[in-house]
Write a protein that holds these residues in place. Structure first.
Motif, short mmCIF file in Angstrom:
data_model
loop_
_atom_site.label_atom_id
_atom_site.label_comp_id
_atom_site.label_asym_id
_atom_site.label_seq_id
_atom_site.Cartn_x
_atom_site.Cartn_y
_atom_site.Cartn_z
N SER A 482 -56.57 8.14 -70.85
CA SER A 482 -57.11 6.97 -71.54
C SER A 482 -57.90 7.33 -72.78
CB SER A 482 -58.02 6.18 -70.58
OG SER A 482 -59.24 6.90 -70.35
N ASN A 483 -58.21 8.62 -72.96
CA ASN A 483 -59.08 9.01 -74.07
C ASN A 483 -58.76 10.42 -74.57
OD1 ASN A 483 -61.25 11.00 -72.70
ND2 ASN A 483 -60.82 9.33 -71.27
N HIS A 484 -59.09 10.67 -75.82
CA HIS A 484 -58.80 11.96 -76.45
C HIS A 484 -59.53 13.12 -75.77
CE1 HIS A 484 -56.52 10.16 -79.56
NE2 HIS A 484 -57.50 9.79 -80.37
N ARG A 485 -60.77 12.88 -75.38
CA ARG A 485 -61.58 13.97 -74.84
C ARG A 485 -60.95 14.54 -73.56
NH1 ARG A 485 -67.90 12.98 -74.34
NH2 ARG A 485 -67.57 12.85 -76.60
N LEU A 486 -60.51 13.66 -72.68
CA LEU A 486 -59.87 14.13 -71.45
C LEU A 486 -58.58 14.88 -71.76
CD1 LEU A 486 -59.41 14.23 -68.37
CD2 LEU A 486 -58.32 11.98 -68.56
N ALA A 487 -57.77 14.33 -72.67
CA ALA A 487 -56.49 14.97 -73.00
C ALA A 487 -56.69 16.39 -73.51
CB ALA A 487 -55.74 14.13 -74.03
N ALA A 488 -57.77 16.62 -74.24
CA ALA A 488 -58.06 17.96 -74.76
C ALA A 488 -58.66 18.86 -73.69
CB ALA A 488 -59.01 17.86 -75.96
N ARG A 489 -59.57 18.30 -72.86
CA ARG A 489 -60.28 19.11 -71.87
C ARG A 489 -59.39 19.52 -70.71
NH1 ARG A 489 -63.69 15.61 -70.62
NH2 ARG A 489 -63.02 15.05 -68.52
N MET A 490 -58.46 18.64 -70.29
CA MET A 490 -57.60 18.92 -69.15
C MET A 490 -56.13 18.84 -69.58
SD MET A 490 -59.71 16.94 -66.09
CE MET A 490 -58.94 17.89 -64.78
N SER A 491 -55.82 19.57 -70.61
CA SER A 491 -54.47 19.54 -71.18
C SER A 491 -53.41 20.05 -70.21
CB SER A 491 -54.41 20.35 -72.48
OG SER A 491 -54.79 21.71 -72.23
N ASP A 492 -53.84 20.79 -69.18
CA ASP A 492 -52.86 21.33 -68.23
C ASP A 492 -52.30 20.27 -67.29
OD1 ASP A 492 -55.44 21.13 -67.08
OD2 ASP A 492 -54.91 22.58 -65.51
N ILE A 493 -52.95 19.09 -67.22
CA ILE A 493 -52.43 18.04 -66.34
C ILE A 493 -52.03 16.76 -67.08
CG2 ILE A 493 -53.79 18.90 -64.38
CD1 ILE A 493 -55.58 16.40 -64.74
N ILE A 494 -52.39 16.65 -68.35
CA ILE A 494 -52.13 15.41 -69.10
C ILE A 494 -50.84 15.56 -69.91
CG2 ILE A 494 -52.96 13.88 -70.91
CD1 ILE A 494 -54.49 13.65 -68.27
N ASP A 495 -49.98 14.52 -69.82
CA ASP A 495 -48.72 14.51 -70.56
C ASP A 495 -48.79 13.68 -71.82
OD1 ASP A 495 -46.96 15.95 -68.56
OD2 ASP A 495 -47.62 14.29 -67.30
N VAL A 496 -49.43 12.51 -71.73
CA VAL A 496 -49.46 11.56 -72.85
C VAL A 496 -50.89 11.08 -73.05
CG1 VAL A 496 -48.63 9.35 -73.72
CG2 VAL A 496 -47.09 10.81 -72.39
N GLY A 525 -34.37 14.89 -67.64
CA GLY A 525 -34.55 16.29 -67.27
C GLY A 525 -34.84 17.19 -68.45
N ASP A 526 -35.06 16.61 -69.63
CA ASP A 526 -35.32 17.43 -70.82
C ASP A 526 -36.77 17.91 -70.87
OD1 ASP A 526 -32.71 17.01 -71.70
OD2 ASP A 526 -33.26 15.15 -72.72
N VAL A 527 -37.66 17.18 -70.23
CA VAL A 527 -39.09 17.53 -70.20
C VAL A 527 -39.57 17.45 -68.76
CG1 VAL A 527 -41.41 16.84 -70.89
CG2 VAL A 527 -39.54 16.73 -72.55
N LYS A 528 -40.34 18.45 -68.34
CA LYS A 528 -40.95 18.42 -67.02
C LYS A 528 -42.41 18.01 -67.17
CE LYS A 528 -38.21 21.81 -64.44
NZ LYS A 528 -38.28 23.06 -63.64
N PRO A 529 -42.83 16.93 -66.53
CA PRO A 529 -44.25 16.56 -66.59
C PRO A 529 -45.12 17.67 -66.00
CG PRO A 529 -42.94 14.78 -65.64
CD PRO A 529 -42.05 15.98 -65.72
N LYS A 530 -46.39 17.66 -66.37
CA LYS A 530 -47.30 18.71 -65.93
C LYS A 530 -47.40 18.78 -64.40
CE LYS A 530 -48.34 19.69 -70.20
NZ LYS A 530 -49.64 19.32 -70.81
N ALA A 531 -47.41 17.63 -63.73
CA ALA A 531 -47.50 17.63 -62.27
C ALA A 531 -46.31 18.33 -61.64
CB ALA A 531 -47.63 16.20 -61.74
N VAL A 532 -45.13 18.20 -62.25
CA VAL A 532 -43.93 18.88 -61.76
C VAL A 532 -44.05 20.37 -62.03
CG1 VAL A 532 -41.43 19.11 -62.00
CG2 VAL A 532 -42.48 16.83 -62.04
N GLN A 533 -44.51 20.73 -63.22
CA GLN A 533 -44.68 22.14 -63.54
C GLN A 533 -45.66 22.83 -62.59
OE1 GLN A 533 -45.52 22.88 -67.74
NE2 GLN A 533 -44.51 20.97 -68.31
N LEU A 534 -46.67 22.08 -62.15
CA LEU A 534 -47.69 22.64 -61.27
C LEU A 534 -47.31 22.56 -59.79
CD1 LEU A 534 -50.86 21.16 -63.04
CD2 LEU A 534 -50.15 23.56 -63.03
N ASN A 535 -46.11 22.05 -59.50
CA ASN A 535 -45.69 21.86 -58.11
C ASN A 535 -46.72 21.03 -57.33
OD1 ASN A 535 -43.28 23.29 -58.32
ND2 ASN A 535 -44.29 25.24 -57.89
#
Length: 548
Positions: A482-496, A525-535
């Motif tokens: 919902s916000n830029h700060r989260l997307a930057a701080r937790m980039s390993d789980i945020i897709d959009v 199947g061209d992009v794997k969301p972060k949750a998929v990448q992290l199993n």
């Protein structure tokens, strides 16, 4: 001096602070000047008028709370001066007109998916291994150890490598350098996968199937049947002990109810019939491997976007979720309704206060009455054990501006857009009608996403303002900030990132269109969301007690 504030609806009597504001500052809005009588953190709200105890608080055009004590004009609303409150609701009072968005650019678009015999299209191709009862969890884990590494589905664990390096240094007497270990991550090597067209084998475990009520076992079987019938699943191996409440016969009945002519391999093995654990596991391995050979023959082919069934979820919400991320999902939901696709909105405790609006959007009286009955029954069960929907907001929600359940719900409901509600479903019932459906689930993130996948969602959109790693075993979960700060701080789980709405850089429609493009890439199947990448394979069946 103008500050960054927002009035969500013309009839609201509070403003949302988009930046931190200080006591004594003057805020100009709509030709009025408001002097703040308290500090107001970003995402929180302050009053546009003086309020007395019992006076209503309006946001999103509805009642979301009431004053507990006198509140001065320009004062922040908090859990100390405001309590949860909502308007009463009844049956359908009127029909709500709908202006569909322009969907001309989406009508001819396609995604590359797996076409199933029943006409559904998967966005992934998984094999499922699941127990009917918790007694088989250990055998499921043994099968996981046997398959995942050998078939190339295992993801290298960088933390294991770190521990190995620390162990070697410790054993060699080098304790001084233990704190200087490199934490470089290791990517999955897709080249080692034996079955190139199988996205993975998903091994589910749970604590149900026996020892609870018969209704819980019935619901578990219905949920598992929904997972097997989900278009993202090619086939399944089901392990049964034999004496439990959740019998294979019940599962077969649930499968037949969802898909009468089910054309997927479903291997059911019963330990008490097979004999030794070794015999059970050998047969499970042999038949599962042969099933994987067949599943690997499937290939992706173009499908219209109307074949998407998208789950709409939020978790770890903040005061911006109902302004940016959730309305963006609502735009996507409205696009799907306009092109004949399906979307499903769940989390009934987080629809508290917007019931009448949703009732009026139902396309028929039967669905409207079903929604009323489900909501009231759920609320009664919560109240019977000394709880209630008003206790739904988490400490994180409250800290970031969602101080009542009604405020949280009003923003959460924005995920459903504005389109007509074509169906109301109880837990485990299947999404079948084009348009927006409501599904009765708890507000608990994992119980809700588990349910939506079980009801047929082949993609899940998950908004968050605080950050949550939630995923699903069979349905790709796209995490939306919902916000830029989260997307930057937790980039390993945020897709959009939809924080562009809060900053004024993009409109809700623009970020919604961006999200739609991302969905197409994921569905193909061209992009794997972060949750998929992290199993991140979260799976929690709902036991119909009280879970908010």
């Amino acid at each position: 001096m103008k500050h960054n504030v927002l009035k969500i609806h013309p009839s609201d009597n509070v403003l949302v602070a988009l930046t931190d504001l200080q006591r004594g500052e003057s805020v100009e809005f709509e030709n009025n000047t408001y002097v703040l009588t308290s500090d107001v953190q970003a995402k929180h709200k302050f009053t546009l008028q003086s309020l007395q105890p019992g006076d209503p608080i309006y946001m999103y055009g509805i009642i979301v709370g009431k004053a507990l004590s006198p509140i001065a004009l320009g004062e922040a609303i908090t859990t100390q001066n405001v309590a949860h409150a909502t308007s009463p609701y009844t049956g359908k009072r009127q029909s709500t007109p709908w202006q569909a968005p322009d969907v001309s650019k989406w009508k001819s678009r396609t995604f590359n998916g797996y076409h199933r015999a029943d006409g559904k299209v998967g966005t992934a191709n998984y094999w499922l291994v699941v127990p009917l009862v918790f007694c088989e969890n250990r055998n499921v884990e043994i099968l996981k150890q046997a398959f995942v590494e050998e078939l190339g589905f295992a993801k290298p664990n960088p933390y294991t490598q770190v521990v190995r390096e620390m162990k070697q240094r410790f054993m060699s007497g080098d304790t001084a350098s233990l704190s200087s270990i490199s934490w470089d991550t290791v990517a999955t090597d897709e080249r080692n996968r034996v079955f190139k067209n199988v996205d993975g084998i998903k091994f589910l475990t749970h604590q149900g199937g026996c020892g609870g009520t018969r209704q819980d076992s019935e619901a578990l079987c219905a949920l598992i049947a929904g997972y097997i019938c989900n278009p993202n699943v090619a086939g399944a191996t089901v392990l049964s002990l034999g004496c439990q409440n959740a019998q294979p016969a019940i599962l077969r009945d649930k499968l037949a109810a969802i898909s009468p002519g089910l054309d997927k391999p479903v291997i059911m093995l019963e330990q008490q019939k097979e004999g030794t654990e070794s015999v059970l596991l050998q047969r499970a391995i042999q038949e599962t491997f042969l099933g994987l050979v067949e599943a690997n023959k499937a290939t992706r082919k173009p499908a219209p976007l109307s074949q998407l069934t998208i789950g709409l979820e939020c978790g770890g919400s903040d005061g911006f979720s109902g302004i940016s991320a959730n309305p963006a999902l609502g735009h996507v939901s409205d696009i799907l309704a306009g092109i004949g696709g399906k979307s499903v909105l769940s989390e009934f405790p987080e629809l508290c206060g917007v019931e009448q609006e949703l009732i009026n959007r139902c396309t028929n009286d039967k669905s409207a009455e079903k929604f009323v009955q489900l909501m009231r029954a759920y609320a009664s069960r919560a109240e019977a054990v000394g709880s209630g929907f008003d206790m739904n907001p988490s400490p994180g929600n409250i800290k970031d501006g969602l101080i009542t359940d009604a405020i949280k719900s009003a923003g959460a409901a924005k995920k459903g857009g504005t389109s007509p509600i074509v169906d109301v479903l109880d837990y485990t019932e299947q999404v079948s009608r084009p348009g927006l459906s409501l599904l009765c689930t708890p507000g608990n993130d994992v119980e809700s996403t588990t349910a939506m996948a079980g009801s047929g969602a082949n993609v899940i959109l998950f908004t968050t303002g605080l950050g949550t790693p939630t995923g699903n075993p069979i349905t790709p979960v796209i995490k939306v900030s919902s916000n830029h700060r989260l997307a930057a701080r937790m980039s390993d789980i945020i897709d959009v990132d939809t924080g562009f709405v809060v900053s004024g850089e993009k409109t809700i429609e623009e970020v919604g269109d961006d999200l739609m493009e991302f969905i197409i890439q994921v569905a193909s199947g061209d992009v794997k969301p972060k949750a998929v990448q992290l199993n991140q394979d979260d799976f929690i069946p709902w036991k119909r007690g009280v879970s908010l």
